[in-house]
Design a protein around this motif. Structure first.
Motif, mmCIF file in Angstrom:
data_model
loop_
_atom_site.group_PDB
_atom_site.id
_atom_site.type_symbol
_atom_site.label_atom_id
_atom_site.label_comp_id
_atom_site.label_asym_id
_atom_site.label_seq_id
_atom_site.Cartn_x
_atom_site.Cartn_y
_atom_site.Cartn_z
ATOM 1 N N ASP A 27 2.161 -131.130 29.491
ATOM 2 C CA ASP A 27 3.046 -130.141 30.105
ATOM 3 C C ASP A 27 4.430 -130.742 30.256
ATOM 4 O O ASP A 27 4.613 -131.768 30.898
ATOM 5 N N ALA A 47 4.779 -123.470 38.234
ATOM 6 C CA ALA A 47 4.148 -124.520 39.034
ATOM 7 C C ALA A 47 5.140 -125.282 39.902
ATOM 8 O O ALA A 47 4.780 -125.787 40.961
ATOM 9 N N THR A 75 -3.831 -132.494 27.089
ATOM 10 C CA THR A 75 -3.003 -131.376 27.550
ATOM 11 C C THR A 75 -1.677 -131.945 28.019
ATOM 12 O O THR A 75 -1.653 -132.831 28.870
ATOM 13 N N GLY A 99 7.143 -125.995 30.072
ATOM 14 C CA GLY A 99 5.881 -125.373 30.472
ATOM 15 C C GLY A 99 5.745 -125.285 31.983
ATOM 16 O O GLY A 99 5.272 -124.268 32.524
ATOM 17 N N LEU A 100 6.150 -126.339 32.654
ATOM 18 C CA LEU A 100 6.063 -126.315 34.113
ATOM 19 C C LEU A 100 6.953 -125.221 34.690
ATOM 20 O O LEU A 100 6.639 -124.628 35.715
ATOM 21 N N THR A 101 8.046 -124.952 34.009
ATOM 22 C CA THR A 101 8.926 -123.868 34.447
ATOM 23 C C THR A 101 8.264 -122.514 34.224
ATOM 24 O O THR A 101 8.176 -121.693 35.138
ATOM 25 N N ASP A 102 7.766 -122.329 33.004
ATOM 26 C CA ASP A 102 7.220 -121.017 32.675
ATOM 27 C C ASP A 102 5.999 -120.676 33.514
ATOM 28 O O ASP A 102 5.769 -119.505 33.839
ATOM 29 N N SER A 103 5.217 -121.684 33.884
ATOM 30 C CA SER A 103 4.015 -121.405 34.669
ATOM 31 C C SER A 103 4.335 -121.151 36.136
ATOM 32 O O SER A 103 3.498 -120.692 36.892
ATOM 33 N N ASN A 139 2.023 -127.144 26.819
ATOM 34 C CA ASN A 139 2.456 -126.000 27.634
ATOM 35 C C ASN A 139 1.553 -124.796 27.402
ATOM 36 O O ASN A 139 2.011 -123.675 27.287
ATOM 37 N N GLY A 140 0.279 -125.081 27.313
ATOM 38 C CA GLY A 140 -0.703 -124.010 27.194
ATOM 39 C C GLY A 140 -0.952 -123.520 25.793
ATOM 40 O O GLY A 140 -1.835 -122.697 25.570
ATOM 41 N N GLN A 141 -0.213 -124.046 24.846
ATOM 42 C CA GLN A 141 -0.370 -123.562 23.474
ATOM 43 C C GLN A 141 -0.995 -124.656 22.616
ATOM 44 O O GLN A 141 -0.576 -125.813 22.669
#
Lengths: 165, 798, 280
Positions: free
Chosen positions: A75, A85, A73, A79-83, A11-13
C-alpha cells in the motif's frame, strides 16, 4: 535468474510484472507502476521518504527488492489515500501545516499511520521517537508532532464515546 | 501560533490577510500527487550519470571510455572537451564585490579536477541503472596534484596556487572601519576575545537536485523542468551558455522538494544536462544521487572568526572587531558568487546594538574542497553567533545577566530610522519589544530560578539568548548592480475568468514555504473573492511575469506586494464595469466574497459570474466605449533601502550531561518581527523549520574533510541532520512593525529561524557550563567537544 | 545509486540454500531482512552474483522455549523480538535493547540472524548475544554446529560462519531468578549506530559479563572490569572503570576518539551499577 515474474497486490489491485532482480520496490512502484507518491531521498534506508506499507507494516521501500514483494500486499500513499485509511492524518497534517515541500510527507504519513494504529496512547516524546527515522528538512517536526498528537487525541475521544476509531 | 488575529489595515470584509488559511496546494502533496522533476517522464528520455573525481586535485591524463560505450543501454559517453563545443564556461564574479576573482569553470572538467566530486565525464543511458553500470567502467588516468585544504594556510607562500593565472588563492577581501575603533578599544574597561568556528554545512534537501532538459531541435527550443528557486535566472543562464535565444528557453518548476538556497544556483552538472540534451537532441534527466549531493550541492558557513568586544564595566558595548576567514572551494559559484556570505558577515556583526565603532575584515580563499555559496540565512547565523557570543562573553565576565546586557545595548525601539555601522539603514526594528516578549514567553525568571535550583543537584541547564537582524526584501543592490541578471522586482498578473475565478500568475516561486497560499490570500483579499475562487500559477517562465523567485526572504514582501497591487487594480476595473451595468458610482460599490455589493450596506448587487458572463459573452449589452480590462499586471520592486531589515530574538533552554557531553534541547523560543503577517501559521512554520536548520548546525551538521581534501562523512548515515527525536518544541511569538516601503508592509520571515538558533544554543551551552568555568565557540558542539572542553578527555589529534 | 546487477533466488527450504551456496560460493549472499545488505548493494559496496532469499524458509522462523533456553529462529524480525512476551520475560536484555535498534520501519523488516551474521561491531544484538553467552546454531547440508557467542565474532563484518553454512538460530539462556542486567548506549541521534554501548548480564549471583559495542572490530567483553565488580561489588566500581583501559582499546570514529570512548565506557558502567546490583 535476474528477471522474475511477480504478482503483487498494490493498492488493492493485482499486478503482474516482470522485474529485474536488482530493482528495489520503490523504483518498481515509481517507474513501472507510475506510483510517484513514494519518493527516493537516499536509497540507503536512512531518510524514510520511501516508507510504504508492505503486508500492513511500514517498511523502507528502497531496502526491499521488487522481486521480494511477490505475493505481498503493498500500500502506497496513493492507496492509503483512496481507501480513506489515513484521511484523519492527512486532514490534521493539512490543518497544522505539518508539511512544506511535501517530499517527506508520504513516508511520514506511512510511519504515522503505523504509530497511531499501534500506539494509541503515545505522548509527544513517543511520537518523536517513532518518527525519528523520517527526515523532514522543512518543518522542524513540531507541527508534525502536533498533527499526529491531535489525531491520537481525536481517536481516543472517539473510542471513549463508544464509536469506532 | 500567536492565537489571536493580527490586526492590520487589511482587516475588512473578505480579508484573508492575517489569517491562518490552510495551504490550498498542500492537499496534492498529502496524497502523493505532487509533481517533482523525477516524477516526469518524456518520450525518448535518457538518464545521465556523471563520472566524478575521487581526488581533491588531480590532472586528467586520459579518459578511457571504450568499455563504457559498449555497455547495455549506453547512448553516449561525453567528456568535458566535447561538451565545451556546445556550452561555454563561466566565471562567478559580481562587479560590486570589488576585487572578487575566480577562474573559468566548465560544465564538465576538461584538464583538471579541483575538488572531490567534480564531474569529469557524462554517461547517458536508457536507464539510470545502466548509466551507473557504464560509469563504473570509465577509466580515468589521474595525476594527483597537491590539494589546498586548510583555509588558514591557503594564502601562505608555500601553498600551491590553485589557479595560477589568478596569482594567489585569495578570491575576495573586504575591510570595513566605522567610527573610532582604536579609541573605543582604548577607552574600554575590558576587552574580551574569542575565536569562533562555524562548521561547514550543506543543505540536504530531501529531494536531490533535479533537472530534465528537453531540447526540441525542430524549433530550437529548450524546455528545462528544474527543481529551482529562480526559474528566470536559470532561463537566462541556459540561453547564455548554450547560445540560445532567451525566449527559446522555457524553465518549468513544478513541485520542489526543499531548496533552502541549495537550488538557487546553477550547477555544472545541471548545465551539462541541458548541454547533453542539445548535443543528443533528446530529453535528458539528471537526478543527483544522495552521495553526489554531498560533494556537489553547495556547502556553506565554513568560517573562522576572531572576535573582540570592547565594553565598559557597566556592560556598555563600545565596539566590535572581527577578523573573518572562509574557504569557498576552488571556484566562486555562478552566478551569485561565493563572496556574499563573508560580505554578509561583515554587514551583520554587531547589527542589533548601538555601539559606535566597528572594524571588520574578511578574507575569502580558494581551496580544493566542494564549493560554498548562499544557503538559508546567508551569513546571518555566523554573524549572530559571533555577536551574541561576544555579548554573552562580556556578560559572563562582568557578572551581568544576559537579558540585562541586551536591554542596555540593543538599539532603542524609538531610534529609527537608524543606520547600522556597516552603513545599511534600518527602517523600523523592535529589539526591545521582542526581547521583553521573548522573556515573558520563556518565563525567563522562572527558568533562571529552576536552573539555580537544579545546579545545586549537579544538573547543568543553560539559557541562551540571541538577538539578530535579518536581510529581507532585497533591492537590486544584492545582485543586479553587480551585473547578474537576477531580478529583484517581481510581477503578478491576475485575470478574472467568466466563472468569477481569478487566476494569478506570479514570478515568485513555491518551494513549500507557502508562496502560492499567501499570493492567493492577498489576491482574494484585494479583489474581493473567496479563497476557493483563486488559482495561482508559479514556476513557468512562459506563463508568469518575469521575476526573481525565492531568495533572501522576498516572496511575501516583493511578490505579495505585486499581487496586492494587481488585485486592487483588477478590483477597480471590475467595479467600473459593474458600475456601468448597475448605473451606480464605482465608489459606492465593493466586491465581497465574489459579489459586487453596495459598499455601505453590503447589499448584494451582482455576482462576478454575471459580470463575467456579460463581459465575455454579451459585451454587446455593455455601453459603447466601455472596454473591460480583466487581466491586470502589476510589478513591485523595493527601492527605499538596499534591504528591508527585520529583527528578532531567540531563546534556548537545554541541559548538558557533563559526564557524556550530550546536550538535550528542552525548549526553544523565537520572537520575530516580519511586519505585516499574511498567514501566521505559515510564518510560524517558516520560523520553526528555520530554527531546526540552525539547531542542526549548532549540534550535528558538519562536512568533515580530511587532510587530502576528502569528505569523510558524505552520506546521510554520517552527516547528521536533525531528526525529530532530538529536536525541541518551538514557541514562536511576533512583534509587528510593518515596512512603509510597501502598502502590504510585509517583510521576510524565512531565514530568521536559522539566523538566531546557533547563537542561542551556543550561549545556552556556555551558560550551562558557567559554574564549571568552561566555554565553547566551535560549532558543532558535539559530545566529544564538550567533554574535551570539560577536561574529561584530551583533545583529539587529527 | 542503483544496485549492480545480480541474480536472485527465493529459496523454499534449507537444502536449496546449501545447493546454491555450493554452486556460487563467495559470489552468493544470503538475503534475510536486507536492512544492511540492500544499502550496501545500493552503495555498490557489495557485488554478489546471486542473492539467496531465505525469507520463505519455515525452518528459520519462530521463537521456541525449552526448559532453560529460548531459541530464536534466525529470520525472527526485530519487531517480533521487541513485542514478544517470551523475550520480555526470559531474555529481558534483548527486549530492552530492541527499541534502540534503528527505527520502526527498519525493525519491521530486519532480522536477528541477519543482524548477527552481518556482525557490525557498532550494533546492539551482537553485544547482547555476547553478554548473555548465547549459542549460535549454524547449519550446513549435513551438520549442525553450536558456537558460543564469544567464538562467533571474528572481526569487522567477519564471523565464524564457514562456506556452505547458514546461521539457523540463536539460543539464549533463560534469565534465572536473581538475574540482573543492564543495557545502555550513547548515540548522537535516536536510532543511530552507537558511539558506544554496553550490554551487561549477571544471570546469577557471582557472574557478570560486560559486553561493549562500538569500541572495536567486534563486541568486546570487559572481563577485568567485570572481575573488579564481582570481587568487590559496587565498591569495586572505580577499580572496574580503571580496568576498562586494559579491557578495551577502542579505535576512534567520526563521533568519538579512543579517549572519549574509554571515558564513556566508564560512564555507562557507572550508570549500570544500580541495575546490576539492585536488591532482590
Amino acid at each position: 535468474m535476474d528477471q522474475h515474474d511477480i504478482s503483487v497486490i498494490v493498492n488493492g489491485q493485482k499486478i503482474r510484472r516482470r522485474v529485474s532482480a536488482r530493482q528495489h520496490l520503490i523504483d518498481f512502484l515509481r517507474n513501472d507502476l507510475s506510483l510517484t507518491g513514494s519518493h527516493l531521498g537516499c536509497e540507503h534506508g536512512v531518510c524514510g521518504a520511501c516508507t510504504i506499507q508492505v503486508d500492513g507494516v511500514a517498511v523502507r521501500g528502497c531496502l526491499m527488492l521488487a522481486v521480494q514483494a511477490d505475493g505481498a500486499t503493498v500500500d502506497t500513499i496513493e492507496g492509503l489515500t483512496d481507501s480513506g485509511a489515513i484521511a484523519d492524518l492527512q486532514d490534521a497534517f493539512h490543518r497544522y501545516n505539518a508539511l512544506q515541500c511535501g517530499f517527506c510527507t508520504p513516508g511520514m504519513l506511512s510511519t504515522a499511520a503505523e504509530l497511531v494504529a499501534q500506539h494509541p496512547d503515545a505522548d509527544r516524546e513517543e511520537i518523536r521517537a517513532h518518527i525519528s527515522g523520517n527526515y523532514c528538512r522543512c518543518t522542524g517536526y513540531h507541527s508534525i508532532v502536533d498533527a499526529i498528537a491531535s489525531v491520537l487525541d481525536d481517536r481516543r475521544k472517539a473510542r471513549a464515546n463508544g464509536g469506532a476509531a | 501560533m500567536s492565537g489571536r488575529p493580527v490586526v492590520t489595515p487589511f482587516d475588512r470584509p473578505n480579508s484573508y490577510i492575517g489569517r491562518a488559511v490552510p495551504r490550498p496546494n498542500a492537499k496534492k502533496l498529502l496524497q502523493g500527487r505532487g509533481t517533482f522533476v523525477d516524477d516526469i517522464v518524456l518520450p525518448r528520455m535518457a538518464h545521465v550519470v556523471f563520472v566524478r573525481s575521487p581526488h581533491a586535485h588531480a590532472r586528467i591524463v586520459g579518459i578511457d571510455r571504450t568499455a563504457a560505450q559498449e555497455m547495455p543501454g549506453v547512448i553516449a559517453v561525453v567528456t568535458g572537451a566535447e561538451l565545451a563545443k556546445v556550452i561555454t564556461p563561466w566565471i562567478g564574479v559580481l562587479t560590486h564585490l570589488k576585487g572578487l576573482k575566480s577562474a573559468p569553470q566548465h560544465a564538465i572538467a576538461i584538464d583538471r579536477a579541483c575538488w572531490q566530486g567534480e564531474a569529469v565525464a557524462a554517461v547517458v543511458a536508457e536507464t539510470r541503472a545502466e548509466a551507473e553500470d557504464a560509469a563504473e567502467t570509465v577509466v580515468v588516468d589521474w595525476e594527483e596534484l597537491p590539494p589546498v585544504v586548510d583555509m588558514e594556510t591557503a594564502l601562505d607562500a608555500a601553498t600551491p596556487v590553485i589557479h595560477p593565472e589568478l596569482g594567489d588563492n585569495l578570491a575576495f577581501r573586504r575591510e570595513l572601519v566605522t567610527g573610532d575603533v582604536d579609541g573605543a578599544f582604548a577607552a574600554a574597561d575590558h576587552v574580551f576575545e574569542e575565536v569562533f568556528h562555524t562548521g561547514r554545512h550543506t543543505g540536504v534537501c530531501l529531494e536531490p537536485r533535479a533537472v530534465l532538459a528537453d531540447y526540441q531541435p525542430a524549433d530550437g527550443k529548450l524546455v528545462a523542468y528544474q527543481a529551482t528557486q529562480a526559474p528566470h535566472m536559470i532561463q537566462n543562464l541556459l540561453a547564455k551558455h548554450l547560445d540560445l535565444n532567451e525566449s527559446d528557453v522555457r524553465v518549468i518548476c513544478k513541485d520542489v522538494g526543499g531548496s533552502f538556497g541549495i537550488k538557487v544556483h546553477i550547477y555544472p552538472d545541471e548545465m551539462a544536462t541541458a548541454a547533453l540534451s542539445v548535443l543528443l537532441k533528446r530529453p535528458v534527466k539528471f537526478i543527483a544521487d544522495r552521495l553526489e549531493s554531498f560533494v556537489t550541492d553547495i556547502h556553506a558557513r565554513d568560517h573562522r572568526i576572531k572576535g573582540r568586544i570592547a565594553v565598559k564595566s557597566d556592560g556598555e558595548i563600545l565596539a566590535f572587531e572581527i577578523d573573518d576567514r572562509t574557504g569557498i572551494g576552488p571556484y566562486s559559484v555562478y552566478p551569485r558568487t561565493s563572496a556574499v556570505e563573508a560580505n554578509q558577515v561583515v554587514n551583520l556583526v554587531g547589527g542589533p546594538y548601538k555601539h559606535k565603532a566597528y572594524r571588520a575584515s574578511t578574507e575569502v580563499v580558494f581551496q580544493n574542497k566542494n564549493v560554498t555559496c548562499q544557503y538559508r540565512a546567508v551569513g546571518h547565523p555566523i554573524a549572530c553567533a559571533v555577536t551574541e557570543g561576544l555579548v554573552d562573553l562580556a556578560a559572563r565576565k562582568l557578572g551581568i545577566d544576559p537579558a540585562d546586557i541586551r536591554r542596555r545595548n540593543l538599539i532603542p525601539d524609538d531610534a529609527y530610522p537608524y543606520t547600522g555601522l556597516a552603513g545599511l539603514p534600518y527602517e523600523s526594528l523592535s529589539h526591545h519589544a521582542s526581547l521583553e516578549k521573548l522573556l515573558a514567553l520563556m518565563d525567563y525568571d522562572g527558568l533562571r530560578a529552576e536552573q539555580a535550583e537544579l545546579r545545586k543537584r549537579g544538573i547543568y541547564r543553560g539559557i541562551g539568548l540571541a538577538s539578530f537582524i535579518e536581510v529581507t526584501n532585497p533591492s537590486s543592490a544584492f545582485y543586479g548592480i553587480g551585473g547578474a541578471r537576477i531580478s529583484s522586482q517581481d510581477g503578478c498578473s491576475i485575470r478574472l475568468d467568466p466563472t468569477g475565478t481569478i487566476i494569478c500568475a506570479t514570478g515568485v516561486t513555491e518551494q513549500g514555504q507557502g508562496t502560492e497560499a499567501i499570493i492567493a490570500q492577498i489576491a482574494a483579499t484585494a479583489v474581493g473573492v473567496t479563497m476557493e475562487k483563486v488559482r495561482v500559477i508559479t514556476g513557468d517562465t512562459d506563463a508568469t511575469p518575469y521575476g526573481g523567485g525565492t531568495w533572501a526572504s522576498r516572496g511575501a514582501g516583493i511578490g505579495g506586494e505585486a499581487a496586492l497591487q494587481a488585485g486592487k487594480a483588477l478590483r477597480q476595473n471590475i467595479l467600473s464595469v459593474a458600475a456601468a451595468m448597475l448605473q451606480a458610482a464605482p465608489e459606492s460599490l465593493d466586491i465581497r466574497n465574489g459579489v459586487v455589493v453596495d459598499a455601505d450596506t453590503g447589499n448584494e448587487r451582482l455576482p462576478l459570474e454575471e459580470i463575467g458572463r456579460v463581459v465575455y459573452f454579451r459585451p454587446d449589452t455593455l455601453p459603447k466605449g466601455l472596454q473591460p480590462e480583466f487581466v491586470v499586471t502589476r510589478h513591485y520592486v523595493q527601492k527605499d533601502y538596499p534591504f528591508v531589515f527585520t529583527n528578532g530574538i531567540q531563546g534556548s533552554y537545554l541541559e548538558i550531561d557533563t559526564e557524556t557531553g550530550f546536550v538535550t534541547l528542552l525548549k526553544h523560543w523565537c520572537v520575530e518581527d516580519c511586519g505585516t503577517i499574511i498567514n501566521p501559521q505559515l510564518v510560524d512554520e517558516q520560523i520553526r523549520g528555520g530554527v531546526v536548520q540552525g539547531l542542526g548546525g549548532a549540534l550535528f551538521e558538519h562536512c568533515i574533510y580530511d587532510d587530502r581534501g576528502q569528505l569523510v562523512n558524505g552520506s546521510m548515515i554520517d552527516y547528521l541532520v536533525p531528526m525529530a527525536g532530538e529536536m525541541p518544541d518551538i514557541v514562536v511569538g511576533h512583534v509587528v512593525s510593518p515596512t512603509a516601503s510597501s502598502e502590504l508592509g510585509a517583510k521576510g520571515a524565512g531565514e530568521a529561524g536559522t539566523a538566531g538558533a546557533p547563537g542561542a544554543v551556543m550561549n545556552a551551552i556556555n551558560d550551562a557550563l558557567l559554574p564549571l568555568n568552561v566555554s565553547l565557540a566551535a560549532q558543532p558542539f558535539t559530545p566529544e567537544s564538550i567533554l574535551t572542553a570539560l577536561g574529561r578527555v584530551g583533545a583529539r589529534v587529527g | 545509486m542503483k544496485a549492480p546487477p545480480f541474480g536472485y533466488v527465493k529459496a523454499r527450504e534449507l537444502g536449496q540454500v546449501f545447493d546454491l551456496l555450493d554452486q556460487h560460493g563467495d559470489d552468493a549472499k544470503i538475503l534475510a531482512g536486507g536492512q544492511s545488505l540492500i544499502p550496501s548493494l545500493n552503495l555498490r559496496l557489495s557485488r554478489p552474483a546471486v542473492l539467496i532469499d531465505i525469507n520463505a524458509i519455515a525452518d528459520l522462523q519462530g521463537i521456541r522455549e525449552t526448559a532453560d533456553s529460548v531459541i530464536v529462529g534466525a529470520l525472527t524480525r526485530h519487531v517480533v523480538l521487541e513485542t514478544s512476551p517470551v523475550i520480555a520475560r526470559h531474555v529481558p536484555l534483548v527486549a530492552q535493547a530492541m527499541p534502540q535498534i534503528a527505527h520502526p520501519a527498519i525493525r519491521n523488516r530486519g532480522t536477528i540472524g541477519g543482524s548477527l551474521a552481518f556482525a557490525d561491531p557498532a550494533a546492539e544484538l551482537p553485544a547482547c548475544a555476547l553478554a548473555l553467552e548465547a549459542t549460535f546454531i549454524l547449519r550446513n547440508r549435513s551438520d549442525e554446529r553450536r558456537v558460543p557467542a564469544s567464538g562467533f565474532f571474528h572481526g569487522l563484518f567477519e564471523t565464524d560462519l564457514r562456506p556452505g553454512e547458514v546461521l539457523a538460530a540463536i539460543e539464549f539462556p533463560k534469565a534465572m531468578a536473581g538475574h540482573r542486567f543492564a543495557f545502555a548506549e550513547l548515540a548522537r541521534r535516536h536510532g543511530d549506530y552507537a558511539m558506544i554501548g554496553m550490554a551487561a548480564a549477571a544471570p546469577q549471583p557471582g557472574t557478570l559479563r560486560l559486553a561493549y559495542f562500538g569500541v572495536a572490530d567486534r563486541p568486546v567483553l570487559a572481563s577485568a572490569a567485570a572481575a573488579c565488580l564481582l570481587r568487590d561489588g559496587p565498591q569495586g566500581l572505580e577499580a572496574a572503570c580503571a580496568a576498562l583501559a586494559g579491557d578495551l582499546s577502542p579505535s576512534g570514529d567520526l563521533n568519538a576518539g579512543p579517549q572519549t570512548k574509554l571515558h564513556l565506557a566508564a560512564v555507562l558502567l557507572r550508570r549500570a551499577i544500580p541495575s546490576l546490583f539492585a536488591p532482590a
